[in-house]
Design an enzyme around this catalytic site. Sequence first.
Site: not given
Ligand code: F6P
Length: 534
Positions: A196, A202, A254-255, A340, A371, A500
């Site tokens: 987003k 990452e 995002g979620r 979240e 199990h 972060k």
């Molecule tokens: O973990 C924090 C967060 O902002 C989530 O809410 C989101 O889904 C994820 O990181 C990834 O964010 P982006 O889509 O901006 O890379």
Amino acid sequence: MFDHLLKYFQKVKDRRITYLFDQDKKRAMNFSVLQEDLFLDFSKTNIDQPTLELLINLAKFRGISKARDAMFRGELINTSEGRAVLHTALRNLEATPIYVNKLDVMPSILQTLERMKVFSDRVRSGQFSGQGGAITDVVNIGIGGSDLGPAMVVKALAPYDDGPNCHFISNVDGSHVHDVLSKLNPEKTLVIVASKTFTTSETMKNAQTAYDWMSGTVNEPCLQFAAVSTAIQKTDEFGISRDHVFGFEDWVGGRYSLWGPIGLSIIIALGAEAFESLLIGAHEMDVHFKTAEMEKNLPILLALVGVWHNQICNYSTRAVLPYDQRLSKLPAYLQQLEMESNGKSVDLDGSPLDFHSSPVVWGESGTNGQHAFFQLLHQGTRIIPCEFLVAAQSHEPYLDHHHKTLLSNCFAQSEALMHGRSFEEVCSKLSSDDIHHEKFEEQARHRVFQGNRPSTTLLYSKLTPKILGKIIALYEHRVFVEGKILGINSFDQWGVELGKELATGLENFLTTGSDSNDLNASTQNLVKVAKTMW
Ligand code: F6P
């Protein structure tokens, strides 16, 4: 706010759920709801009619209906970020206008969906190809909401998957990107960078690594990259052609984003028809949420059961147990969606909460969990409400050999959790040899199940795209209702920021050994010891 419920709980907390069934012969019907192809049974809980009335009064008192309508209308209900919350617009295929800042957002949503359809058709048919020919593999690089939803859906709908193989890379651990890419042919791979913000460390690291990997053999790697983001300027800077960039707006959290461009890997795997069915299912749940009376409203009921268990009974975790191997990623998906969204300590005004917010959500598919951790669910000292999900029909032609066994196991677990097995029942099962054993009582006590452990079961006809869409939307709205009852903002996630920030500083420290005075001695020492192991 919870006074009446807490008071009532004190009166009924020791009562057995089985007693409620003895009292009300129609309890199984009275405490369940059939909504077309979904059946929610919450009769195996300690909720009786007065409890349900108190819970519904609470929902009314907290203004659920008004808040729900405000969300669907596009009001700026995410107050700490000043944003609307409109993932529901992404599945509003009827295209009824929805306004944000006086602008109807539907034309641009439908236009983007159309572009996704065209692009996915081209990839699936081989019209869009890589340097080495038709695309055989698609790699979605994203994390959190840009990974969990698509990865969960692609796995869940495997019987509909007739597109290129989809892979998901999320973790910044280099082993993730390495293990996925090392098996692929870069000349026939499409990489989707799904973020987003297009700044998540990452994702950007993994995207760069994938780019470098592709550059090894592909002359113009960017031609085999697509992007999904709200930050078009940043996708430009990465060098991805706008023909392969699918934008969305900041009012999609995002979620909550798998319904739009973040679902690009889904539409490529399953095709446009199945993706549209997913949206239609979710939209049907939206309509149900908006129109069904509270007593029959699945998201509201599920949320109220959640509040009863967490805030009133003080059960701090909830197990999500899909008896559906293809939903094995659902617990992880729900962890982000629920924890979240509702793992907050302050209300909308920033005042501290004086009750607990989201429970810890965890789980595993059945029968595997049986199990592993079910021992604790049945005989541990903590009570953990369980949420079973199971399909009446499977896609495979194994009704007798597999599916009846799966269903039996699922139904047996909720029965065992509720009924338990008393000392007397254990004794009646022991043989006469056992009974004459000198340690008879001790032996028997190990075999006792206290029971009275609550659960809900969501039974659905079959895991089709439409039904999956409904189930996911059901959970989304459940989170909304719980958040509204608690008076928190379910749509921000400030709690992920501190880690972060510190990680960025620590990376400098690890790389250059630069100033670390503001770090705790333990953390500094961990860095030092790690370096001695390099
Ligand atoms: O973990 C924090 C967060 O902002 C989530 O809410 C989101 O889904 C994820 O990181 C990834 O964010 P982006 O889509 O901006 O890379």
